[in-house]
Enzyme design. Structure first.
Site, short mmCIF file in Angstrom:
data_model
loop_
_atom_site.label_atom_id
_atom_site.label_comp_id
_atom_site.label_asym_id
_atom_site.label_seq_id
_atom_site.Cartn_x
_atom_site.Cartn_y
_atom_site.Cartn_z
CE1 TYR A 93 -5.16 -1.51 -3.98
CE2 TYR A 93 -5.54 -3.87 -4.04
CZ TYR A 93 -5.29 -2.72 -3.33
OH TYR A 93 -5.15 -2.77 -1.96
CE LYS B 60 -3.78 0.49 -1.18
NZ LYS B 60 -4.49 -0.04 -0.01
CE1 TYR C 42 -4.96 0.86 4.46
CE2 TYR C 42 -3.13 -0.18 5.57
CZ TYR C 42 -3.78 0.18 4.41
OH TYR C 42 -3.23 -0.15 3.22
CB SER D 284 -0.94 0.01 1.20
OG SER D 284 -2.00 -0.85 0.94
CB VAL E 65 0.07 -5.80 4.32
CG1 VAL E 65 -1.17 -5.26 4.97
CG2 VAL E 65 -0.14 -6.06 2.86
N1 GLU Z 1 -2.42 -5.32 -1.66
C1 GLU Z 1 -2.88 -5.27 -0.29
C2 GLU Z 1 -4.34 -5.63 -0.23
O1 GLU Z 1 -5.08 -5.20 -1.06
C3 GLU Z 1 -2.60 -3.91 0.23
C4 GLU Z 1 -2.89 -3.76 1.69
C5 GLU Z 1 -1.83 -2.99 2.42
O2 GLU Z 1 -0.68 -2.92 2.03
O3 GLU Z 1 -2.17 -2.45 3.46
O4 GLU Z 1 -4.81 -6.31 0.61
#
Ligand code: GLU
Length: 315
Positions: free
Chosen positions: A197, A73, A249, A70, A267
């Site tokens: 994504y 992003k 988050y 993420s 993650v």
């Molecule tokens: N590719 C991961 C997912 O969609 C990203 C989540 C993350 O890095 O927090 O679950």
């Protein structure tokens, strides 16, 4: 904000933090819901700081690529804002979610408009924006080339096995995308937006590469070494504000409280941290805390920020 001339101790601070993290046994748990990520050694720890005056300081496994997940992003948000500007905010909000990264609950109350660009639903909408006028592979290529440009490193690649692993187990992300499609907030087929994504989440980068890629955010939108302008100063500030309020988050408030700088976690255990006017930071430790953010990565940034008196709230 601290002055650059207080920085000689940075090298020592990084080395101390890395040595302390190497000793720790409470390293959190590696994400296993994407099977490929579950194979990563939880004993890894890397940290990098790139100062606005061009110093690159590394400690631990700072040159080993990991799945940025993420953290990507931040880069896709930057690209999407470049593409459609503030029109993006009709399709994605700017508020912290207070919910896990893959929560579906809020979407129903909020008519398929994700709370912010950093939860999964928001990033899937951004992938949909980047798809406009493109085949998925072209959009993926555009994202990768942008990241390579930011990091000034064309060896950066997407880990196809991680992307495939995530697609095979990404039932919840499929649910989010289909749900948003039902509200008309995806313009392409969910499958296509998710293809983009999953691939940008699977970009592999080292702490060094990630910290270099984040430099424009620490310097008002412009790479301080090359002088390349990436975004306007106002946009860099706004991306930083979103990182501070939404970058971790439902642990975003705690990260702001403890560390005091904008950050974006993934993650894979990576975090990109920005000390405006001073430095771009990247840390990697694969074990996660209860909110899905790097456990030791957060602790390391907290310690480093305290040692260096870094905070966006510092006088
Ligand atoms: N590719 C991961 C997912 O969609 C990203 C989540 C993350 O890095 O927090 O679950």
């Amino acid at each position: 904000m601290v002055e650059i001339d207080t920085m000689p101790e940075l090298e020592q601070a990084l080395a101390e933090v890395a040595a302390e993290m190497a000793e720790r046994t409470d390293r959190g748990s590696v994400a296993t819901y994407i099977p490929q990520l579950g194979k990563v050694d939880p004993g890894k720890f890397g940290i990098a700081a790139v100062t606005n005056d061009g110093r690159v300081i590394l400690a631990g496994d700072a040159d080993q690529p990991f799945s940025i997940q993420s953290v990507s992003k931040v880069f896709t948000l930057t690209l999407a804002l470049g593409k459609i500007g503030d029109a993006l905010w009709h399709r994605v909000g700017r508020e912290p979610s207070g919910n896990p990264f893959n929560s579906i609950v809020q979407l129903e109350h909020e008519n398929g408009i994700p709370r912010n660009p950093f939860i999964n639903a928001g990033a899937i909408v951004i992938s949909d924006v980047l798809l406009a006028g493109h085949q998925p592979r072209e959009a993926i290529g555009e994202i990768l080339r942008f990241v390579q440009f930011l990091a000034d490193d064309d060896t950066i690649v997407i880990d196809r096995e991680v992307a495939a692993s995530e697609r095979a187990t990404g039932h919840r992300n499929f649910a989010l995308a289909n749900y948003m499609k039902s509200f008309g907030n995806l313009h392409h087929e969910p499958e296509l937006a998710l293809g983009v994504y999953f691939h940008h989440c699977a970009i592999g980068m080292s702490c060094r590469q990630l910290a270099i890629a984040g430099r424009f955010l620490a310097n008002g939108g412009r790479n301080p070494t090359t002088g390349h302008s990436v975004v306007s100063t106002e946009r860099a500030r706004r991306i930083g504000a979103l990182m501070l309020t939404c970058g971790h988050y439902d642990g975003s408030g705690d990260f702001a409280f403890r560390v005091g700088i904008p950050g974006k976690s993934g993650v894979g255990g990576g975090i990109l941290g920005i000390v405006p006017g001073v430095a771009s930071l990247a840390v990697w430790s694969p074990g996660l805390n209860e909110n899905g953010n790097s456990k030791l990565g957060s602790i390391a940034l907290e310690k480093l920020a305290r040692m260096m008196n870094w905070s966006i709230f510092a006088p």
